[in-house]
Write an enzyme that holds these catalytic residues in place. Sequence first.
Site: not given
Ligand code: NAD
Ligand code: DAU
Length: 356
Positions: A134-136, A159, A163
Amino acid sequence: MKTLLVTGGAGFIGSNFILYMLNRYNDYKIVNLDKLTYAGNLENLKSVEDHPHYSFFQGDICDRELVEGLFSHYEIDYVINFAAESHVDRSILNPEIFAGTNILGTMTLLNAARNSWEGGMGFKEGKKFIQVSTDEVYGSLGSEGLFTEATPLDPHSPYSASKAAADLFVKSYFDTYKMPVNITRCSNNYGPYQFPEKLIPLMIHNALNKRRLPVYGDGLNIRDWLYVEDHCSAIDAVMHKGKPGEVYNIGGNNERPNIDIVKTILCHLSANVDKAIDESLIQYVEDRKGHDRRYGMDATKIRKELGWVPETRFEDGIRKTIDWYLDNKEWLRHVTSGEYQEYYSKMYGTKKTEAD
Ligand code: NAD
Ligand code: DAU
């Protein structure tokens, strides 16, 4: 036929990736390993559950015996590690589980892949481990500049710290053993099947239920939004063309303040569902602890070296996403029953609002 071990394939991005791969290729077999935590949902994969090239195993990536068993049973060519605890707010409430899955789980996968792929002459041909990061991990930006692959890691939340730790282990397996790996670092994804704890689906779900829309702080934190299908095509490019040992940033070139995202959703719902869904639902609440101000990705490397660019305009992606949630109210109802209610009241029930 090549075999992919996709971990976390029942989650948001993982399930989109499996659907993308099965739709695009007929010479990949997909083995999905997912623990089915609150975030994993097999309904996402209903359309492929009987597909001859798809198998599902429920289990934990930290379970060494199970993971090694999969490597013995299948000739795995690629690992795409999506499995993670993925929500920043939950990591603030309960950090330990993030270290377990995100760091130790990644280690377990790395070790099993290495044991299976490494021989006397080095690693077998055609193998690759892709860590979906992730970019985070780069921390937070001021008003200027973008994250590049050379930006030092500076994670702030539990988190992102977990990562970043996983990324460093993956890198170490390349540096030490020459294991073929890639790390992809992606910005915020949105699209179908995203769990409604994340900003976009949470706002859609709350608005549809005329519940307040909790905007953290001043609502001006910025994220770089990428449509999930574009993330899938980027991983496809890295799988096939990424140079071993390299990190690739993936971004949408689409930075927006949170409040603009919320207003865009309201505008669409108000025009298409109910006029009463309007900005009066917005409620500014206490900020997230350690809230990163701005993320912005420089994705020049993947564009120049692998020819990948995001194809979905935000205006189209957000419309498709909102329409998907409107068409899948039953899915939304299932995932917001049970554990979600408890999480929601713990998370938002105690948040101070402007009025307090
Ligand atoms: P998500 O939370 O929707 O899905 C995570 C999945 O992993 C779920 O199906 C869960 O059951 C499974 N899981 C959790 N713990 C596990 C374990 N111990 N063993 C096996 N399975 C397990 O997450 P997402 O948003 O689909 O993100 C997927 C990946 O992409 C993550 O690694 C996250 O860090 C990365 N990522 C997400 C975003 C985003 O915006 N959502 C952006 C950048 C990177
Ligand atoms: O940047 C990549 C990341 O994006 C991934 O690595 C993470 O898995 C994914 O969860 C996401 O993280 P963020 O914290 O950026 O996403 P989130 O949707 O939780 O929040 C996006 C922005 O919105 C953040 O600035 C917090 C704000 N927010 C979020 C929630 C849930 C609110 O203002 N209100 C809310 O209720």
